[in-house]
Design an enzyme around this catalytic site. Structure first.
Site, PDB file in Angstrom:
ATOM      1  N   ASP A 278       1.052  -1.170  -0.055  1.00 47.48           N
ATOM      2  CA  ASP A 278       0.014   0.017  -0.155  1.00 47.48           C
ATOM      3  C   ASP A 278       0.891   1.291   0.078  1.00 47.48           C
ATOM      4  O   ASP A 278       1.358   1.801   0.978  1.00 47.48           O
ATOM      5  CB  ASP A 278      -0.948   0.061   1.389  1.00 47.48           C
ATOM      6  CG  ASP A 278      -1.874   1.119   1.097  1.00 47.48           C
ATOM      7  OD1 ASP A 278      -2.254   1.656   0.120  1.00 47.48           O
ATOM      8  OD2 ASP A 278      -2.443   1.355   2.209  1.00 47.48           O
ATOM      9  N   GLU A 310      -3.323  10.123  -0.416  1.00 43.67           N
ATOM     10  CA  GLU A 310      -4.513   9.309  -0.303  1.00 43.67           C
ATOM     11  C   GLU A 310      -4.756   8.830   1.115  1.00 43.67           C
ATOM     12  O   GLU A 310      -6.033   8.889   1.430  1.00 43.67           O
ATOM     13  CB  GLU A 310      -4.340   8.037  -1.299  1.00 43.67           C
ATOM     14  CG  GLU A 310      -5.497   7.254  -1.295  1.00 43.67           C
ATOM     15  CD  GLU A 310      -5.917   6.291  -0.140  1.00 43.67           C
ATOM     16  OE1 GLU A 310      -6.993   5.724   0.097  1.00 43.67           O
ATOM     17  OE2 GLU A 310      -5.019   5.925   0.532  1.00 43.67           O
ATOM     18  N   GLU A 311      -4.217   8.392   1.826  1.00 43.25           N
ATOM     19  CA  GLU A 311      -4.093   7.890   3.134  1.00 43.25           C
ATOM     20  C   GLU A 311      -5.130   8.810   4.188  1.00 43.25           C
ATOM     21  O   GLU A 311      -5.704   8.049   4.930  1.00 43.25           O
ATOM     22  CB  GLU A 311      -2.782   7.382   3.876  1.00 43.25           C
ATOM     23  CG  GLU A 311      -2.107   6.474   3.029  1.00 43.25           C
ATOM     24  CD  GLU A 311      -3.040   4.981   3.237  1.00 43.25           C
ATOM     25  OE1 GLU A 311      -3.957   4.889   3.650  1.00 43.25           O
ATOM     26  OE2 GLU A 311      -2.343   4.054   2.213  1.00 43.25           O
ATOM     27  N   HIS A 402      -0.998  -1.415   6.176  1.00 51.00           N
ATOM     28  CA  HIS A 402      -0.969  -0.280   7.355  1.00 51.00           C
ATOM     29  C   HIS A 402      -0.211  -0.976   8.798  1.00 51.00           C
ATOM     30  O   HIS A 402      -0.361  -0.351   9.549  1.00 51.00           O
ATOM     31  CB  HIS A 402      -2.378   0.305   7.876  1.00 51.00           C
ATOM     32  CG  HIS A 402      -3.077   1.027   6.667  1.00 51.00           C
ATOM     33  ND1 HIS A 402      -4.097   1.640   6.829  1.00 51.00           N
ATOM     34  CD2 HIS A 402      -2.586   1.087   5.381  1.00 51.00           C
ATOM     35  CE1 HIS A 402      -4.556   2.014   5.821  1.00 51.00           C
ATOM     36  NE2 HIS A 402      -3.772   1.738   4.726  1.00 51.00           N
TER      37      HIS A 402
HETATM   38 ZN   LIG Z   1      -3.904   2.734  -0.424  1.00 47.01          ZN
END
Ligand SMILES: [Zn+2]
Length: 447
Positions: A278, A310-311, A402
């Site tokens: 990610d 984005e996060e 994450h």
């Molecule tokens: Zn992502």
């Protein structure tokens, strides 16, 4: 006439224009998605938006797009309201059997006072259960405990994930002084999974942290024995507003270069792990898919957009939509790779009308073409632009998502190229078909 247009002219109108098997063969031979994803993870590592590492990621992406033969490679300004983790996220179970729990503050959480917050814990597995407690939540620390099941899709992330996305706001409304959530993830590695949470205007912003699954189980068992107290001490919080950037590069079309097929991914990651799945994987996929598709000489331009933040803010997505507002009518399709490095299961298209068209484009393909309500989160602000994606198998993704374990070794070299080839195929079709996809309503659903 372009090369693929010539192929089309020779066959029936519904014939596939793009040889998916050939694309896959090339992707597997060149391993371009895999190599880029690994290099971004290894060379830059964690790259939280608004941090120095975020800037290094921008420089990395500019160099990478140039080296990969893209033209018009440039950055576009993005203002990030930064958020920083403190040196120590401390969540402690108090009492004779107490101990420090494996925890991470969630993105956008405020810090606590230096002495921390201590309170009795109330455990719930849903917002319905929380609301039933009503006034009993006042002054307490809410513990959301619901296990996420493995799934090939994002269904579990949407439902169980809501406890993280909205947990602090919902608990804050009832007067809680803090909250913890069982990690939104499927791994058993005693690793907490961070991620963003949303606060609401007018609702007290309470500190919010994620617990590793094992520690959530430990706390749950302790609560079955009797009342428990937690101490929360977080030194995270908002940082300054900083300038950052999206990175854009193009492979111009041969007939209608002003028309754009956007391939996106996000450049930022969380501040733990190396952001390999990610979204290093997505960055690798988007760049490689655009290259593979462009080699088929489609009419339209393939534009890669690597979004910043984005996060926790979608600030890059919003900046792009604003800066290109007058041009969005010429975006004939947009797709984002932000689902890890798993293999493709099928094709996703927002809206049934668009899905019906893509089914015609891909007639004879084994993998299903599904109508879905939304695709990549950075695309949700692109008013009206038709959205597509590859439905990637995410059953391993949420094991590491994450966490500190999101490192390059988690990327399967073959699976990621399969997905890159599938994205390339969809992009090549969208970039060369005379028939374009229907525009979407101006405000597609966010989640
Ligand atoms: Zn992502």
């Amino acid at each position: 006439m372009t090369a693929i247009a010539a192929v089309l002219a020779a066959g029936p109108a519904s014939a596939q224009k793009v040889d998916g098997a050939k694309l896959l063969q090339r992707a597997l031979a060149e391993r371009g998605a895999y190599q880029r994803a690994v290099r971004l993870a290894d060379e830059v590592g964690a790259r939280l938006a608004g941090s120095a590492a975020g800037d290094r990621a921008v420089a990395w992406a500019v160099a990478e797009l140039k080296a990969s033969g893209f033209s018009n490679v440039h950055t576009e300004p993005v203002t990030v309201q930064s958020w920083r983790r403190g040196p120590d996220d401390r969540v402690e179970l108090l009492g004779p059997n107490g101990r420090r729990l494996h925890a991470l503050a969630l993105g956008l959480s405020p810090g606590t006072r230096p002495e921390g917050v201590r309170a009795e814990v109330v455990e719930v597995d849903s917002f319905a259960a929380l609301h039933q407690l009503g006034d009993k939540v006042r002054g307490k620390i809410v513990f959301y405990n619901r296990a996420m099941k493995r799934s090939t899709g994002f269904d579990q992330y949407g439902t169980v994930g809501a406890l993280r996305f909205m947990g602090a706001a919902e608990a804050g409304k009832l007067g809680a002084v803090g909250a913890v959530v069982r990690s939104i993830g499927t791994g058993w590695h005693r690793l907490p999974h961070t991620g963003a949470t949303e606060y609401e205007p007018g609702v007290p912003k309470i500190p919010f942290a994620a617990l590793a699954a094992e520690d959530a189980e430990l706390l749950h068992r302790a609560l079955q024995r009797g009342p428990q107290q937690l101490a929360l001490s977080l030194s995270c919080g908002p940082g300054p507003k900083v300038q950052s950037a999206n990175v854009v590069g193009e492979l111009p079309g041969r007939g209608h270069p002003e028309q754009i097929v956007l391939l996106g991914a996000h450049l930022d990651s969380w501040d733990v792990g190396d952001g390999a799945l990610d979204d290093g994987a997505g960055v690798g996929i988007a760049i490689e898919a655009a290259r593979l598709a462009a080699d088929l000489h489609p009419k339209r331009t393939l534009r890669v957009v690597l979004y910043m933040n984005e996060e926790y803010e979608l600030s890059g997505a919003k900046a792009y939509a604003d800066a290109h507002a007058t041009e969005l009518g010429r975006h004939v399709a947009a797709m984002e790779a932000d689902a890890g490095a798993g293999p493709p299961l099928g094709f996703d298209v927002v809206g049934e009308a668009g899905a019906a068209i893509v089914r015609r484009w891909l007639e004879g393909t084994r993998e299903p073409v599904k109508a879905v309500p939304r695709t990549g989160s950075d695309l949700t602000v692109l008013a009206g632009v038709p959205q597509l994606a590859i439905d990637q198998d995410v059953s391993d993704y949420f094991e590491w998502h994450h966490t500190d374990g999101d490192t390059a070794d988690k990327i399967d070299p073959e699976a990621i190229e399969r997905s890159a080839a599938a994205f390339a195929r969809l992009a090549a079709e969208a970039a060369d078909r005379d028939e374009t996809l229907p525009r979407l309503p101006p405000n597609p659903p966010r989640r």
